[in-house]
Motif scaffolding. Structure first.
Motif, PDB file in Angstrom:
ATOM      1  N   ASN A 157      14.482 -19.032   6.763  1.00  0.00           N
ATOM      2  CA  ASN A 157      13.718 -18.197   5.846  1.00  0.00           C
ATOM      3  C   ASN A 157      13.084 -17.202   6.624  1.00  0.00           C
ATOM      4  N   PHE A 158      13.523 -16.971   7.820  1.00  0.00           N
ATOM      5  CA  PHE A 158      12.764 -15.838   8.775  1.00  0.00           C
ATOM      6  C   PHE A 158      13.545 -14.635   8.832  1.00  0.00           C
ATOM      7  N   VAL A 159      12.910 -13.508   8.573  1.00  0.00           N
ATOM      8  CA  VAL A 159      13.554 -12.277   8.357  1.00  0.00           C
ATOM      9  C   VAL A 159      12.866 -11.168   9.151  1.00  0.00           C
ATOM     10  N   PRO A 160      13.737 -10.661  10.121  1.00  0.00           N
ATOM     11  CA  PRO A 160      13.146  -9.512  10.951  1.00  0.00           C
ATOM     12  C   PRO A 160      12.456  -8.580  10.331  1.00  0.00           C
ATOM     13  N   LYS A 161      11.351  -7.872  10.922  1.00  0.00           N
ATOM     14  CA  LYS A 161      10.382  -7.001  10.266  1.00  0.00           C
ATOM     15  C   LYS A 161       9.959  -5.815  11.027  1.00  0.00           C
ATOM     16  N   ALA A 162      10.066  -4.569  10.584  1.00  0.00           N
ATOM     17  CA  ALA A 162       9.405  -3.663  11.449  1.00  0.00           C
ATOM     18  C   ALA A 162       8.538  -2.894  10.558  1.00  0.00           C
ATOM     19  N   SER A 163       7.374  -2.418  11.222  1.00  0.00           N
ATOM     20  CA  SER A 163       6.342  -1.936  10.505  1.00  0.00           C
ATOM     21  C   SER A 163       5.710  -0.572  11.154  1.00  0.00           C
ATOM     22  N   LEU A 164       5.133   0.188  10.209  1.00  0.00           N
ATOM     23  CA  LEU A 164       4.305   1.365  10.984  1.00  0.00           C
ATOM     24  C   LEU A 164       2.968   1.602  10.044  1.00  0.00           C
ATOM     25  N   ALA A 165       1.743   1.278  10.863  1.00  0.00           N
ATOM     26  CA  ALA A 165       0.596   1.284   9.892  1.00  0.00           C
ATOM     27  C   ALA A 165      -0.257   2.560  10.591  1.00  0.00           C
ATOM     28  N   LEU A 166      -1.317   2.743   9.662  1.00  0.00           N
ATOM     29  CA  LEU A 166      -2.120   3.869   9.950  1.00  0.00           C
ATOM     30  C   LEU A 166      -3.332   3.687   9.200  1.00  0.00           C
ATOM     31  N   ALA A 167      -4.428   3.754  10.228  1.00  0.00           N
ATOM     32  CA  ALA A 167      -5.781   3.362   9.778  1.00  0.00           C
ATOM     33  C   ALA A 167      -6.791   4.506  10.009  1.00  0.00           C
ATOM     34  N   VAL A 168      -7.639   4.626   9.109  1.00  0.00           N
ATOM     35  CA  VAL A 168      -8.580   5.748   9.387  1.00  0.00           C
ATOM     36  C   VAL A 168     -10.088   5.012   9.132  1.00  0.00           C
ATOM     37  N   PRO A 169     -11.033   5.370   9.844  1.00  0.00           N
ATOM     38  CA  PRO A 169     -12.480   4.867   9.885  1.00  0.00           C
ATOM     39  C   PRO A 169     -13.264   5.342   8.630  1.00  0.00           C
ATOM     40  N   ILE A 170     -14.090   4.613   8.031  1.00  0.00           N
ATOM     41  CA  ILE A 170     -14.946   4.849   7.084  1.00  0.00           C
ATOM     42  C   ILE A 170     -16.319   4.745   7.851  1.00  0.00           C
ATOM     43  N   THR A 171     -16.634   3.629   8.515  1.00  0.00           N
ATOM     44  CA  THR A 171     -17.519   3.440   9.489  1.00  0.00           C
ATOM     45  C   THR A 171     -17.058   3.036  10.944  1.00  0.00           C
ATOM     46  N   LYS A 172     -17.648   2.759  11.838  1.00  0.00           N
ATOM     47  CA  LYS A 172     -17.193   2.409  13.239  1.00  0.00           C
ATOM     48  C   LYS A 172     -16.809   0.948  12.974  1.00  0.00           C
ATOM     49  N   ARG A 173     -16.898   0.260  11.963  1.00  0.00           N
ATOM     50  CA  ARG A 173     -16.410  -1.268  11.717  1.00  0.00           C
ATOM     51  C   ARG A 173     -15.460  -1.390  10.833  1.00  0.00           C
ATOM     52  N   PHE A 174     -15.424  -0.448   9.703  1.00  0.00           N
ATOM     53  CA  PHE A 174     -14.508  -0.607   8.344  1.00  0.00           C
ATOM     54  C   PHE A 174     -13.667   0.469   8.499  1.00  0.00           C
ATOM     55  N   PHE A 175     -12.355   0.113   8.339  1.00  0.00           N
ATOM     56  CA  PHE A 175     -11.290   1.247   8.205  1.00  0.00           C
ATOM     57  C   PHE A 175     -10.409   0.867   7.017  1.00  0.00           C
ATOM     58  N   LEU A 176     -10.065   2.095   6.398  1.00  0.00           N
ATOM     59  CA  LEU A 176      -8.968   2.168   5.420  1.00  0.00           C
ATOM     60  C   LEU A 176      -7.548   2.110   5.994  1.00  0.00           C
ATOM     61  N   LYS A 177      -6.844   1.040   5.726  1.00  0.00           N
ATOM     62  CA  LYS A 177      -5.414   1.059   6.307  1.00  0.00           C
ATOM     63  C   LYS A 177      -4.131   1.080   5.398  1.00  0.00           C
ATOM     64  N   GLY A 178      -3.026   1.461   5.711  1.00  0.00           N
ATOM     65  CA  GLY A 178      -2.011   1.454   5.099  1.00  0.00           C
ATOM     66  C   GLY A 178      -0.735   1.457   6.027  1.00  0.00           C
ATOM     67  N   SER A 179       0.203   0.425   5.320  1.00  0.00           N
ATOM     68  CA  SER A 179       1.528   0.343   6.409  1.00  0.00           C
ATOM     69  C   SER A 179       2.525   0.185   5.384  1.00  0.00           C
ATOM     70  N   PHE A 180       3.548   0.566   6.014  1.00  0.00           N
ATOM     71  CA  PHE A 180       4.903   0.552   5.456  1.00  0.00           C
ATOM     72  C   PHE A 180       5.967  -0.178   6.428  1.00  0.00           C
ATOM     73  N   SER A 181       6.532  -1.329   5.865  1.00  0.00           N
ATOM     74  CA  SER A 181       7.313  -2.495   6.639  1.00  0.00           C
ATOM     75  C   SER A 181       8.510  -2.252   5.700  1.00  0.00           C
ATOM     76  N   HIS A 182       9.753  -2.760   6.652  1.00  0.00           N
ATOM     77  CA  HIS A 182      11.059  -2.837   6.297  1.00  0.00           C
ATOM     78  C   HIS A 182      11.652  -4.247   6.919  1.00  0.00           C
ATOM     79  N   MET A 183      12.466  -4.836   5.876  1.00  0.00           N
ATOM     80  CA  MET A 183      12.940  -6.453   5.970  1.00  0.00           C
ATOM     81  C   MET A 183      14.369  -6.028   5.769  1.00  0.00           C
ATOM     82  N   ARG A 184      15.347  -6.636   6.659  1.00  0.00           N
ATOM     83  CA  ARG A 184      16.688  -6.752   6.314  1.00  0.00           C
ATOM     84  C   ARG A 184      17.338  -7.842   6.998  1.00  0.00           C
ATOM     85  N   LYS A 185      18.401  -8.430   6.195  1.00  0.00           N
ATOM     86  CA  LYS A 185      19.068  -9.790   6.690  1.00  0.00           C
ATOM     87  C   LYS A 185      20.454  -9.803   5.929  1.00  0.00           C
TER      88      LYS A 185
END
Length: 215
Positions: free
Chosen positions: A58-86
């Motif tokens: 049930n294990f699948v290799p996964k590659a991702s790219l994330a981008l995060a931008v701060p709203i405050t110094k502690r809280f971020f909005l975060k988006g990521s794209f992932s691809h899996m193939r087997k």
């Protein structure tokens, strides 16, 4: 089916804030660099029990790219794209007149591929001189395809699936080195199995590590 049609209004609001915050980060003049881009690799453990019958595990290799931008110094909005193939080998069943399985064999070729977009927030709950720990969560949109072929190359089955996972959540641990950091990120994705386009659970547990580049 277009999976992005399933994004709720809160998703559009988050995306708008994400773009606005990214613009502010790119325009900032001070030396504080909080926004980051983060490539990572890892393994995804799919919940669907029958997945290992075709793909051996049930294990699948996964590659991702994330981008995060701060709203405050502690809280971020975060988006990521992932691809899996087997790739795997299909299990072909033989049934009797009452649709009971009387025989099975493995032959041919099977391929599974899916893309996942996560959109949510990240909250830094602990920050030391070099090490920090954050909690993250949000929702996921996914789209994928599975194709199976007989040994002679003829089609056995083909299916496409797309939809909105209920949510994802996880922990992220960073070790910062100047303007970059290494990180470890265990995450759980919950899958809605009642989607009209899919009758299996492709939610699961993900273990990934990578590098953050701050800007």
């Amino acid at each position: 089916m277009n999976p992005f049609a399933n994004i709720p209004p809160i998703g559009l609001i988050l995306f708008s804030l994400f773009v606005f915050s990214l613009g502010n980060c790119l325009a900032q003049k001070d030396s504080t660099k909080l926004a980051y881009v983060a490539p990572s690799i890892g393994l995804y453990l799919i919940n669907e029990p029958s997945f290992k019958d075709v793909y051996r595990s049930n294990f699948v290799p996964k590659a991702s790219l994330a981008l995060a931008v701060p709203i405050t110094k502690r809280f971020f909005l975060k988006g990521s794209f992932s691809h899996m193939r087997k790739n795997g080998i299909p299990v072909i069943y033989t049934y009797d007149s009452n649709f009971n399985v009387i025989d099975s064999r493995r032959e041919g070729k099977s391929s599974f591929a899916t893309n996942i977009i996560n959109l949510g927030g990240e909250l830094r709950v602990m920050s030391l001189s070099k090490i920090s720990c954050s909690l993250e969560g949000g929702f996921s949109v996914f789209k994928g395809r599975e194709e199976q072929y007989y040994a002679d190359g003829s089609d056995l089955s083909s299916s496409q699936f797309a939809g909105l996972m209920a949510f994802y959540g996880g922990v992220e641990i960073d070790y910062k080195i100047n303007t970059w950091a290494v990180f470890f990120n265990p995450t759980y994705s919950h899958s809605r199995e009642n989607l009209a386009t899919i009758d299996a659970s492709y939610g699961g547990f993900s273990l990934q590590s990578g590098v953050k580049f701050f800007f």
